[in-house]
Design an enzyme around this catalytic site. Structure first.
Site, PDB file in Angstrom:
ATOM      1  N   CYS A 108       0.824  -1.212   0.000  1.00  0.00           N
ATOM      2  CA  CYS A 108       0.000   0.000   0.000  1.00  0.00           C
ATOM      3  C   CYS A 108       0.861   1.267   0.000  1.00  0.00           C
ATOM      4  O   CYS A 108       1.450   1.604  -1.010  1.00  0.00           O
ATOM      5  CB  CYS A 108      -1.009  -0.022   1.138  1.00  0.00           C
ATOM      6  SG  CYS A 108      -2.327   1.211   0.895  1.00  0.00           S
ATOM      7  N   HIS A 212      -3.562  -5.214  -0.097  1.00  0.00           N
ATOM      8  CA  HIS A 212      -3.226  -5.614   1.280  1.00  0.00           C
ATOM      9  C   HIS A 212      -3.222  -7.133   1.447  1.00  0.00           C
ATOM     10  O   HIS A 212      -4.141  -7.695   2.053  1.00  0.00           O
ATOM     11  CB  HIS A 212      -4.217  -4.986   2.273  1.00  0.00           C
ATOM     12  CG  HIS A 212      -3.996  -3.534   2.506  1.00  0.00           C
ATOM     13  ND1 HIS A 212      -3.082  -3.048   3.423  1.00  0.00           N
ATOM     14  CD2 HIS A 212      -4.546  -2.450   1.917  1.00  0.00           C
ATOM     15  CE1 HIS A 212      -3.076  -1.734   3.401  1.00  0.00           C
ATOM     16  NE2 HIS A 212      -3.966  -1.336   2.494  1.00  0.00           N
ATOM     17  N   GLU A 214      -1.660  -8.819   3.499  1.00  0.00           N
ATOM     18  CA  GLU A 214      -1.616  -9.201   4.927  1.00  0.00           C
ATOM     19  C   GLU A 214      -3.034  -9.361   5.491  1.00  0.00           C
ATOM     20  O   GLU A 214      -3.222 -10.058   6.485  1.00  0.00           O
ATOM     21  CB  GLU A 214      -0.791  -8.177   5.743  1.00  0.00           C
ATOM     22  CG  GLU A 214      -1.528  -6.907   6.173  1.00  0.00           C
ATOM     23  CD  GLU A 214      -1.718  -5.879   5.064  1.00  0.00           C
ATOM     24  OE1 GLU A 214      -1.447  -6.204   3.885  1.00  0.00           O
ATOM     25  OE2 GLU A 214      -2.150  -4.753   5.372  1.00  0.00           O
TER      26      GLU A 214
END
Ligand code: MN
Length: 238
Positions: A108, A212, A214
């Site tokens: 990001c 993202h 994660e």
């Protein structure tokens, strides 16, 4: 075998005067076999060199907007909060890690920071600067669900890693790469043509994504493969 140590840039809460980390960054690295280590926000070049030597790779995390001054623009009203101290630390850290030839992964803000560090620029605010539906890139919870589609550049290492030329990603950004830095190569684009993934050719692993992984590593094989590729490249540095 010793696990690779991955340095993470801390998140900064200016209002609360605190450094912090979102657990999914740690969790995704741990499940990929790495030992995450949150770094201090030092700007000292010697300290950054020592920290770089300590780490097998560095993850540039999400966060607030990069100050437009770092890519030679005036800050527009629609540009969000900036934390110049973090910008300075990260720009120095990125150059130090690059010089050391160690792997880098950006998420990001990470893709934006890396693009700026290498001489590129950013859209300060997609909604006000681009004729597009910027809300399509700002998902609401749950954050692990796919938000929008990206097309992957055929023949790119990302296409090879995921074994496909299209995927769906999570998304929470109101800025994006404008001028792609020399030295970076795009590996994925959104439907509106925004750069969503990059790499530095000729480097062991300097990759960054606008999405993202994660947040979705538990439900997405693509996200797990991204973290595994990063962590594996850090193992090779051991
Ligand atoms: Mn997006």
């Amino acid at each position: 075998m010793k696990k690779p140590v991955i340095g993470l840039v801390p998140l900064v809460d200016v209002e609360r005067d605190s450094y912090w980390m979102m657990p999914p960054y740690f969790d995704a690295l741990e499940q990929a076999g790495a030992l995450p280590l949150m770094l201090p926000l030092t700007g000292d070049p010697d300290d950054l060199a020592q920290l770089t030597a300590l780490c097998d790779g560095v993850l540039f995390t999400g966060g607030p907007d990069v100050a437009p001054a770092f890519y030679g623009e005036e800050k527009l009203p629609a540009c969000g909060l900036v934390v110049p101290r973090r910008d300075e630390m990260e720009l120095r850290l990125f150059r130090t890690v690059l010089e050391a030839g160690k792997p880098v992964f950006g998420i990001c803000r990470g893709i934006q920071l890396i693009n700026v560090a290498l001489g590129g620029s950013l859209w300060q605010d997609l909604a006000s600067q681009k004729q597009m539906d910027a809300a399509a890139h700002e998902q609401k919870p749950p954050y692990d669900r796919p938000c929008h589609r990206v097309s992957i550049v055929p023949g790119s290492p990302l296409a090879a890693l995921l074994g496909k030329e299209e995927t769906e990603v999570t998304s929470r950004h109101h800025q994006a790469v404008k001028a792609l830095a020399p030295g970076l190569e795009a590996m994925a684009y959104s439907e509106e043509g925004l750069v969503e993934a990059v790499r530095m050719p000729g480097r062991p692993f300097v990759w960054a994504v606008q999405w993202h992984p994660e947040n979705s590593y538990q439900v997405s094989e693509d996200s797990r493969r991204l973290f595994a590729a990063f962590v594996d490249s850090c193992k090779k540095e051991n």
